[in-house]
Design an enzyme around this catalytic site. Sequence first.
Site, mmCIF file in Angstrom:
data_model
loop_
_atom_site.group_PDB
_atom_site.id
_atom_site.type_symbol
_atom_site.label_atom_id
_atom_site.label_comp_id
_atom_site.label_asym_id
_atom_site.label_seq_id
_atom_site.Cartn_x
_atom_site.Cartn_y
_atom_site.Cartn_z
ATOM 1 N N THR A 65 12.006 2.842 1.640
ATOM 2 C CA THR A 65 12.043 4.099 2.408
ATOM 3 C C THR A 65 13.223 4.094 3.387
ATOM 4 O OG1 THR A 65 10.458 3.293 4.070
ATOM 5 C CG2 THR A 65 9.540 4.454 2.190
ATOM 6 N N CYS B 136 11.862 10.211 14.976
ATOM 7 C CA CYS B 136 12.370 11.235 14.050
ATOM 8 C C CYS B 136 12.209 12.659 14.583
ATOM 9 C CB CYS B 136 11.673 11.113 12.699
ATOM 10 S SG CYS B 136 11.859 9.487 11.983
ATOM 11 N N HIS C 22 8.470 16.831 7.903
ATOM 12 C CA HIS C 22 9.311 15.647 8.060
ATOM 13 C C HIS C 22 9.115 14.821 6.783
ATOM 14 C CE1 HIS C 22 11.050 11.995 9.366
ATOM 15 N NE2 HIS C 22 9.906 11.354 9.553
ATOM 16 N N SER D 26 1.337 4.439 10.241
ATOM 17 C CA SER D 26 2.306 5.515 10.501
ATOM 18 C C SER D 26 2.018 6.724 9.601
ATOM 19 C CB SER D 26 3.752 5.031 10.340
ATOM 20 O OG SER D 26 4.088 4.845 8.990
ATOM 21 N N GLU E 140 18.024 7.796 16.472
ATOM 22 C CA GLU E 140 17.297 6.590 16.889
ATOM 23 C C GLU E 140 18.079 5.366 16.412
ATOM 24 O OE1 GLU E 140 13.475 5.925 14.871
ATOM 25 O OE2 GLU E 140 13.715 7.905 13.977
ATOM 26 N N LYS F 230 1.497 14.210 0.638
ATOM 27 C CA LYS F 230 0.267 13.835 1.363
ATOM 28 C C LYS F 230 -0.056 14.908 2.412
ATOM 29 C CE LYS F 230 1.028 8.786 1.183
ATOM 30 N NZ LYS F 230 -0.161 8.158 0.617
HETATM 31 N N1 COA Z 1 3.008 3.864 -10.283
HETATM 32 C C1 COA Z 1 2.769 4.949 -9.480
HETATM 33 N N2 COA Z 1 2.367 4.838 -8.181
HETATM 34 C C2 COA Z 1 2.220 3.593 -7.669
HETATM 35 C C3 COA Z 1 2.469 2.431 -8.433
HETATM 36 C C4 COA Z 1 2.864 2.613 -9.804
HETATM 37 N N3 COA Z 1 3.116 1.567 -10.584
HETATM 38 N N4 COA Z 1 2.242 1.359 -7.654
HETATM 39 C C5 COA Z 1 1.868 1.829 -6.426
HETATM 40 N N5 COA Z 1 1.856 3.178 -6.448
HETATM 41 C C6 COA Z 1 1.542 4.082 -5.333
HETATM 42 C C7 COA Z 1 0.350 3.666 -4.503
HETATM 43 O O1 COA Z 1 -0.864 4.052 -5.127
HETATM 44 C C8 COA Z 1 0.619 4.402 -3.213
HETATM 45 O O2 COA Z 1 0.271 5.751 -3.352
HETATM 46 P P1 COA Z 1 -0.542 6.502 -2.173
HETATM 47 O O3 COA Z 1 0.319 6.378 -0.927
HETATM 48 O O4 COA Z 1 -0.651 7.907 -2.651
HETATM 49 O O5 COA Z 1 -1.833 5.788 -2.019
HETATM 50 C C9 COA Z 1 2.150 4.363 -3.106
HETATM 51 O O6 COA Z 1 2.644 4.045 -4.417
HETATM 52 C C10 COA Z 1 2.673 3.323 -2.136
HETATM 53 O O7 COA Z 1 2.067 2.112 -2.466
HETATM 54 P P2 COA Z 1 1.543 1.124 -1.348
HETATM 55 O O8 COA Z 1 1.006 -0.095 -1.991
HETATM 56 O O9 COA Z 1 0.661 1.860 -0.393
HETATM 57 O O10 COA Z 1 2.963 0.833 -0.665
HETATM 58 P P3 COA Z 1 3.405 -0.169 0.418
HETATM 59 O O11 COA Z 1 2.314 -1.053 0.899
HETATM 60 O O12 COA Z 1 4.619 -0.802 -0.141
HETATM 61 O O13 COA Z 1 3.794 0.811 1.662
HETATM 62 C C11 COA Z 1 4.903 2.495 2.926
HETATM 63 C C12 COA Z 1 4.402 2.074 1.554
HETATM 64 C C13 COA Z 1 5.441 3.913 2.872
HETATM 65 C C14 COA Z 1 3.759 2.412 3.957
HETATM 66 C C15 COA Z 1 6.047 1.511 3.364
HETATM 67 O O14 COA Z 1 7.130 1.687 2.495
HETATM 68 C C16 COA Z 1 6.515 1.712 4.789
HETATM 69 O O15 COA Z 1 5.986 1.070 5.696
HETATM 70 N N6 COA Z 1 7.557 2.565 5.029
HETATM 71 C C17 COA Z 1 8.077 2.831 6.356
HETATM 72 C C18 COA Z 1 7.180 3.684 7.217
HETATM 73 C C19 COA Z 1 7.173 5.133 6.884
HETATM 74 O O16 COA Z 1 8.079 5.659 6.252
HETATM 75 N N7 COA Z 1 6.155 5.843 7.368
HETATM 76 C C20 COA Z 1 6.026 7.283 7.146
HETATM 77 C C21 COA Z 1 5.405 8.024 8.258
HETATM 78 S S1 COA Z 1 6.545 8.239 9.580
#
Ligand code: COA
Length: 395
Positions: free
Chosen positions: A152, A111, A233, A201, A79, A242
């Site tokens: 990520t 992906c 994946h 996502s 992609e 998860k």
């Molecule tokens: N210690 C331990 N864990 C912590 C933490 C700390 N100090 N601070 C935050 N966390 C945890 C949160 O509780 C959360 O856990 P959970 O997902 O089990 O609830 C995790 O870290 C991520 O925190 P969050 O605030 O939800 O992260 P974010 O708003 O920065 O978003 C993604 C995370 C993955 C959504 C973001 O990086 C993203 O958009 N990535 C690209 C899309 C992607 O990869 N999607 C996957 C499906 S294809």
Amino acid sequence: MKIGIDKASFFTPPTYVDMVELAEARDVDPNKYLIGIGQEKMGIADKAYDVVAMAANAAQQILSDEDKEEIDMVLFATETGVDFSKAGATWLHDLLGIQPYARSIELKQACYSATAGIQLAMGHIALHPESKVLVLASDIAKYGVNTGGEPTQGAGAVAMLLSANPNILALETESASYTADIDDFWRPTYSDYAYVDGKYSNEAYLNTLMATWNHYKEKQKAELSDFETLLFHVPYTKMGRKALQALEDELDEETSARFNEYYEAAIVYNNIVGNIYTGSLYLSLISLLEQAENLKAGARIGMFSYGSGAVGEFFVGELQEDYQDYLMRETHEELLDHRTKLSISEYEEILSNPVEIDEEGNATIDVQEVSPQNFVFVGVDQHRRQYDKASNVKQ
Ligand code: COA
């Protein structure tokens, strides 16, 4: 006749970012990245490592002269394509020295597309048992500096040779796939960066996992305990946790403990390479096979492939006798051990400086710190992309 993965390897560029340093630079608690996201390092591709060069490097580690004569299809899943018209597979076919009477195409569905490639290869080999098919998955996951998706990111490629009577993993013919037109992650043709609704996502991924697994379960009268373990994946390693959590209600205590233990082996490489989109599931497969102890021939492994947009598939592979003899653990560990850490400012510089083409359609790429045997993207000559072995490039 058994059909499946006969050989497999991966490549990631020689530079990476340390996630603790990135967290400090972004004023975030490092445990958010290390535990919450589940990533320690992320591979970063400088200009010399585009998706074609990375795929060529993954593939050259596994192909013998005999394979190059027997491959009659090259399927390139990405992609991060470099041309709207010409398939990356045509450069790869040439760089790898594959005999000319072959079909070479590029596949796209976020992906998921390497899994589509594998399924196409299975059908082709069923009709032509003497054929071998090269399936390549190569991507640069790039969300941009200071974005939600930044931790990520990643870069790398996986190469798999599919054949009859495979040495590593025979794939079963029954699978369950699923399509839903949604906008959880997409990259319009006018944008260098993907648009992503991160939380959605994650949700879409888990919904698709349940849809494909439930459909497979119903059609095949299957249970999760039928499998030695599951692979997912892995856009970041917390996502697979998860997925395991989402299936927890269907797991007895022993199966849950077994799956969770194998998952640690299945993310050893993903944890330090990062997201490689199309190749992520297959990087996890290679990690499991090379890093797990006590995984025996005959084990059935359930696999979940997901591509935003969205398409998913649940399918199954069976480990073959002496599969360990066909793995490349030392090569992969050496590749990972010999990478150079980038400072955060070096990483930001790489991300914010795309290849610039001059008015005549030319560009020269500064090739640095590469192994002489690596293929690299060396530049553009009158709008034509050029690749070569690093040993042929004047440093
Ligand atoms: N210690 C331990 N864990 C912590 C933490 C700390 N100090 N601070 C935050 N966390 C945890 C949160 O509780 C959360 O856990 P959970 O997902 O089990 O609830 C995790 O870290 C991520 O925190 P969050 O605030 O939800 O992260 P974010 O708003 O920065 O978003 C993604 C995370 C993955 C959504 C973001 O990086 C993203 O958009 N990535 C690209 C899309 C992607 O990869 N999607 C996957 C499906 S294809």
